[in-house]
Design an enzyme around this catalytic site. Structure first.
Site, PDB file in Angstrom:
ATOM      1  N   HIS A 125      -7.342  -1.991  -4.456  1.00  0.00           N
ATOM      2  CA  HIS A 125      -6.019  -1.704  -5.028  1.00  0.00           C
ATOM      3  C   HIS A 125      -5.544  -2.839  -5.943  1.00  0.00           C
ATOM      4  CE1 HIS A 125      -5.346   2.028  -2.998  1.00  0.00           C
ATOM      5  NE2 HIS A 125      -5.550   1.501  -1.809  1.00  0.00           N
ATOM      6  N   HIS A 136       0.825  -1.209   0.000  1.00  0.00           N
ATOM      7  CA  HIS A 136       0.000   0.000   0.000  1.00  0.00           C
ATOM      8  C   HIS A 136       0.855   1.253   0.000  1.00  0.00           C
ATOM      9  CE1 HIS A 136      -2.955   3.016   1.043  1.00  0.00           C
ATOM     10  NE2 HIS A 136      -3.860   2.166   0.593  1.00  0.00           N
TER      11      HIS A 136
END
Ligand code: CO
Length: 291
Positions: A236, A174
């Site tokens: 994501h 991330h």
């Protein structure tokens, strides 16, 4: 005669008072609270289900509750009719349910903003009267030096069959503006010790996609596996990593004539990785008083 009567009346009164809820000691009740960032993708439930299953195996007699730290995701799920608590809501609810002692486990990857906010919540609840008697907190996946070594080892095990079938294995973490972003570069060092084929990048921090592209170019890499370095394969992974838009990692790499094989599985789907979170939870459970 009168005195004896008074005495026995007092004894009865005392017994009633002690056994009434106002005076009785609240019975000991231990619980586990699993805390993740959360995801609105139903596909990610496999990760959460697997983590819960492994936690159940390790602590068969302790009830488990869940909380998401991401408000945006909780609101989105609420509109779909799914109610998921924040850590504070979950702890208050557990106190109401009669729990006295709770071990909270952070299912985050690094000790960033989410973990540190959770730590503050736990600390605040430990100071609140008439709430839970004691709350402990387990550290995220990567915290100690040993965690880094264990995770690098576990990832090598997981990738063992795939590693020979491509030039490199690229992970998408991330990334964060928090100082703990350094964990990604730190962990990359441990990964490289397992195999030089491992490359770490992040969506929102460093190492960046450009760092990944530089290494791919320098090593003349032609084919890669691409996997999320997150607890779940959520937004994501499905969009920024393996999506079909021009700005996804998959498309950017493919445009450079690199063969990309995406893997849509979160770290929570691998038992040998979940074990590291469970080891942290064991410490938190052991820190709770036994009665
Ligand atoms: Co994000």
């Amino acid at each position: 005669m009168k005195k004896t009567f008074l005495k026995s009346a007092m004894a009865i009164l005392l017994t009633v008072l002690i056994s009434s809820s106002a005076f009785a000691k609240q019975p000991y009740k231990k619980g586990i609270l699993l805390v993740t960032f959360g995801s609105s993708y139903t596909e990610t439930r496999v990760s959460f289900k697997n983590i819960e299953q492994e936690v159940k195996k390790a602590f068969p007699n302790i009830p488990i509750r869940w909380a998401y730290t991401a408000k945006k995701i909780r609101k989105k799920l609420e509109r779909r009719g799914e109610k998921i608590n924040s850590p504070a809501m979950a702890l208050a609810e557990m106190a109401e349910e009669g729990f006295t002692h709770v071990a909270v486990q952070s299912l985050h990857i690094i000790p960033g903003f989410e973990y540190n906010a959770l730590k503050q919540t736990v600390s605040a609840f430990n100071h609140m009267p008439k709430m839970l008697k004691r709350i402990t907190l387990g550290t995220p996946l990567l915290f100690s030096h040993e965690d880094n070594e264990k995770l690098a080892n576990a990832i090598k095990e997981v990738c063992a069959d795939k590693l020979p079938k491509a030039d490199a294995f690229v992970f998408m973490g991330h990334g964060t503006e928090h100082a703990s972003n350094i964990y990604y570069a730190g962990f990359q060092y441990h990964l490289k010790q397992q195999s030089p084929k491992f490359i770490m990048g992040t969506v929102e921090g460093s190492p960046t996609l450009q760092d990944v592209l530089n290494e791919i170019e320098n090593k003349k890499i032609k084919s890669i596996w691409l996997a999320p370095f997150m607890s779940v394969a959520g937004d994501h992974a499905r969009n920024d990593m393996a999506g079909d838009e021009d700005d996804s990692w998959k498309i950017i790499l493919q445009k450079k004539n690199i063969e990309v094989k995406p893997i849509l599985r979160g770290l929570g789907e691998y038992d040998n990785i979940v074990t590291i979170w469970i080891e942290h939870l064991k410490i938190a459970v052991d820190e709770l008083p036994k009665h």
